[in-house]
Design a protein around this motif. Sequence first.
Motif, mmCIF file in Angstrom:
data_model
loop_
_atom_site.group_PDB
_atom_site.id
_atom_site.type_symbol
_atom_site.label_atom_id
_atom_site.label_comp_id
_atom_site.label_asym_id
_atom_site.label_seq_id
_atom_site.Cartn_x
_atom_site.Cartn_y
_atom_site.Cartn_z
ATOM 1 N N GLY A 1 65.886 68.528 38.606
ATOM 2 C CA GLY A 1 65.954 68.243 40.036
ATOM 3 C C GLY A 1 66.514 66.883 40.386
ATOM 4 N N GLY A 2 67.094 66.197 39.427
ATOM 5 C CA GLY A 2 67.659 64.872 39.679
ATOM 6 C C GLY A 2 69.151 64.866 39.439
ATOM 7 N N ASP A 3 69.731 63.699 39.566
ATOM 8 C CA ASP A 3 71.161 63.547 39.320
ATOM 9 C C ASP A 3 71.466 62.079 39.048
ATOM 10 N N VAL B 1 74.636 52.715 37.642
ATOM 11 C CA VAL B 1 74.469 54.103 38.070
ATOM 12 C C VAL B 1 73.528 54.193 39.260
ATOM 13 N N ARG B 2 73.604 55.323 39.938
ATOM 14 C CA ARG B 2 72.680 55.629 41.037
ATOM 15 C C ARG B 2 71.972 56.930 40.686
ATOM 16 N N LEU B 3 70.649 56.904 40.729
ATOM 17 C CA LEU B 3 69.854 58.111 40.520
ATOM 18 C C LEU B 3 69.565 58.736 41.869
ATOM 19 N N MET C 1 58.810 58.243 36.361
ATOM 20 C CA MET C 1 59.346 58.523 35.028
ATOM 21 C C MET C 1 60.844 58.305 34.949
ATOM 22 N N SER C 2 61.482 57.894 36.064
ATOM 23 C CA SER C 2 62.940 57.761 36.053
ATOM 24 C C SER C 2 63.406 56.725 35.043
ATOM 25 N N SER D 1 66.017 57.273 27.941
ATOM 26 C CA SER D 1 66.113 58.276 26.880
ATOM 27 C C SER D 1 67.352 59.148 26.999
ATOM 28 N N THR D 2 67.809 59.392 28.193
ATOM 29 C CA THR D 2 68.941 60.293 28.363
ATOM 30 C C THR D 2 70.244 59.548 28.575
ATOM 31 N N VAL D 3 70.319 58.800 29.645
ATOM 32 C CA VAL D 3 71.572 58.165 30.031
ATOM 33 C C VAL D 3 71.927 57.013 29.101
#
Length: 87
Positions: free
Chosen positions: A28-30, A43-45, A54-55, A61-63
């Motif tokens: 549900g994010g981007d 970056v912009r979340l 948890m962002s 961990s991801t980006v």
Amino acid sequence: MHGLVRADLRTRVSRVIEMVRPTLQSHGGDVTLVDVRDNRAVVRLSGSCNGCSMSSVTLRSTVEESLKEHVPEIEGVEVVPTEPDGE
């Protein structure tokens, strides 16, 4: 070019962002690439990632890990705040 000419830093960062976007979107994010400055990706979340407690874990961990793996020149990731809608 067949891999003989390496794309510029921003292009390579953009490609990695596009690779990790489906993972964030599945939650549900981007993430959107804003800029690359001083070997840092800006970056912009958005979506459920924006403001989520948890962002920072997701980001790291991801980006960030993906960027450091595929674009070793990137030393870190900076998140800019999302602007409120309509203002």
